[in-house]
Design a protein around this motif. Structure first.
Motif, PDB file in Angstrom:
ATOM      1  N   ASN A 186       0.810  -1.175  -0.069  1.00  0.00           N
ATOM      2  CA  ASN A 186      -0.088   0.050   0.055  1.00  0.00           C
ATOM      3  C   ASN A 186       0.922   1.429  -0.023  1.00  0.00           C
ATOM      4  OD1 ASN A 186      -2.462   1.296  -0.044  1.00  0.00           O
ATOM      5  ND2 ASN A 186      -2.414   1.265   2.253  1.00  0.00           N
ATOM      6  N   LEU A 221      -6.015  -2.768  -3.086  1.00  0.00           N
ATOM      7  CA  LEU A 221      -5.476  -1.530  -2.379  1.00  0.00           C
ATOM      8  C   LEU A 221      -6.819  -0.647  -2.164  1.00  0.00           C
ATOM      9  CD1 LEU A 221      -1.742  -1.389  -3.622  1.00  0.00           C
ATOM     10  CD2 LEU A 221      -2.800  -2.153  -1.529  1.00  0.00           C
ATOM     11  N   VAL A 278      -8.217  -0.695   1.140  1.00  0.00           N
ATOM     12  CA  VAL A 278      -7.158  -0.406   2.333  1.00  0.00           C
ATOM     13  C   VAL A 278      -6.890   1.118   2.529  1.00  0.00           C
ATOM     14  CG1 VAL A 278      -4.663  -0.832   3.028  1.00  0.00           C
ATOM     15  CG2 VAL A 278      -5.924  -2.513   1.714  1.00  0.00           C
TER      16      VAL A 278
END
Length: 120
Positions: free
Chosen positions: A34, A97, A100
């Protein structure tokens, strides 16, 4: 909602997808990827952020590099990592991602403590 996971030009098989998901199922590796989606990072920065030894950080990154999710570039004695946008798993990684939270605070912490790219 149905999500179809695809390589850039062909479908991934179940085994490959499971391997990627397993690698990204680790909190440390998911956080690293990330962060790399935002900026490249040096191993030394990850050592500071995660308060882990350099060999432990390198082991996490090696697993991600071996499958092609991240790429590395040597800068002197240090290795700088970035997200591999040419990976066959890039689209899958990018989709994961999206779910996230941002890691921007970790970059701010590094900068505030004078630890951003200390390996130059």
């Amino acid at each position: 909602m149905v999500v179809i996971i695809m390589k850039e030009d062909k479908s991934q098989d179940l085994k490959e997808t499971a391997i990627v998901l397993k690698l990204l199922g680790d909190k440390t590796r998911l956080s690293m990827v990330n962060m790399l989606a935002e900026q490249e990072c040096c191993v030394c920065e990850f050592v500071e952020i995660f308060q882990m030894s350099q060999p432990a950080i390198s082991q996490h990154l090696r697993k991600l590099r071996d499958i092609g999710i991240v790429k590395e570039q040597r800068k002197g004695q240090w290795v700088v990592y970035s997200l591999n946008t040419e990976s066959e798993y890039y689209l899958l990684t990018k989709d994961i991602l999206k779910h996230v939270p941002s890691e921007r605070d970790k970059f701010v912490w590094l900068e505030k403590n004078g630890l951003r790219i200390i390996c130059n």
